[in-house]
Design a protein around this motif. Structure first.
Motif: not given
Length: 329
Positions: A112-116, A123-132, A158-159, A161-166
């Motif tokens: 259901t997702f792809t990304g880098r 790293a002390a923390a991990t953040a996920i950036v989620v598009p619209g 990309d989740g 319906g988003q980006g490369a998975l559209t």
């Protein structure tokens, strides 16, 4: 909507994403009508690929590849018979940039997702950036870079319906399931989330349903959608990304955080622009008010995505998320 109006409506989004405003103006000046949008923006993107091929250093080539990724992504926003190709080209160009700039960046994907994943391995923390709804992982370079500069590992995704998975998937409202799968794949104990536009809903829904979300930021995220009041272009886009009108109506009906907001127990920062008024969209103030640890940042002159007001929210949001993820609990 004609080409000039569509281009004007997307100007701050384009400049916020890093497109050169002068090149943007030159590109839209050549449009005879809006149907030429995709062709014109893909042509501009290929110009940057050609510059990358001629570049004498890796760092220059990487910069041109990043620019190409931005332009290919923006080629997907207007009419474009080759939208799936443009999204794939954006993904490829960004990959080529990171191969040169950050060889340690890792492609991570699931059903259901792809990304880098970028940033330090320790790293002390991990953040996920989620598009619209019609955005993707290649759009929010400045958000990603702001988080990287604060020492975080960042997964831009990309989740459905988003980006490369559209081309192969459709949007889904139960996004916490997607976030859970991403966290599993990252092997993280906890993550921070930042979501933009419809990604703001996805992040809030994810924070309500996934206990490993330690902090979350929404930017121009909807609290609720009213299908009947939405402007035709937004409804058309939902139909496109949901795979049909019935599915789009059902999806819009599920985008309602009234019952979910009180279930968000992690720290939550909600950011809205005062000039962001879309019929049928309730903005984020009720989310901040109903969430037990919600904070609200209202930027009076900010438009949708606040591309016209980056200094008024992005540094503060990046500082806040970094502090919540790495500071004492």
């Amino acid at each position: 909507m004609n080409a000039a109006d569509f281009a004007a409506a997307n100007l701050s989004r384009a400049t916020g994403a890093g497109l050169d405003p002068h090149e943007y103006q030159r590109t839209i000046a050549e449009l005879g009508d809006l149907d030429q949008w995709g062709q014109a923006f893909m042509s501009a993107a290929r110009g940057h690929l050609a510059r990358a091929a001629r570049a004498s250093t890796a760092i220059s080539a990487a910069g041109h590849f990043q620019d190409a990724a931005r332009w290919f992504h923006f080629a997907t926003l207007g009419p474009n018979r080759e939208r799936a190709l443009a999204a794939a080209e954006a993904d490829n160009a960004m990959g080529r940039a990171l191969d040169l700039l950050e060889p340690g960046a890792r492609r991570i994907e699931g059903a259901t997702f792809t990304g880098r994943l970028r940033g330090p391995a320790d790293a002390a923390a991990t953040a996920i950036v989620v598009p619209g709804l019609d955005s993707g992982k290649e759009e929010f370079h400045d958000v990603i870079n702001a988080l990287l500069r604060r020492g975080m590992a960042v997964f831009a995704m990309d989740g459905p319906g988003q980006g490369a998975l559209t081309a192969t998937t459709t949007v889904r409202a139960d996004y916490h399931q997607v976030i859970g799968q991403v966290i599993d794949a990252l092997g993280a104990e906890s993550v921070g989330l930042i979501g933009l536009s419809l990604g703001g809903y996805y992040v809030a829904e994810g924070a309500a349903g996934e206990p490993r979300v330690a902090a979350a930021v929404t930017v121009s995220g909807p609290f609720r959608l009213d299908w009947d009041a939405l402007p035709p272009p937004v409804r058309d886009l939902l139909v496109q990304r949901a795979g049909g009108e019935d599915a789009a109506r059902r999806f819009a009906g599920q985008v309602d955080l009234s019952g979910l907001a009180p279930r968000i127990t992690c720290p939550l920062l909600v950011i809205d622009g005062g000039q962001d008024a879309i019929p049928g969209v309730t903005n984020g103030e009720p989310l901040a008010r109903l969430a037990s640890r919600g904070r609200y940042l209202h930027v009076p002159h900010g438009d949708h995505l606040l591309g016209n007001a980056r200094p008024d929210w992005l540094p503060a949001a990046a500082d806040w998320l970094s502090g919540e993820l790495t500071g004492p609990r």
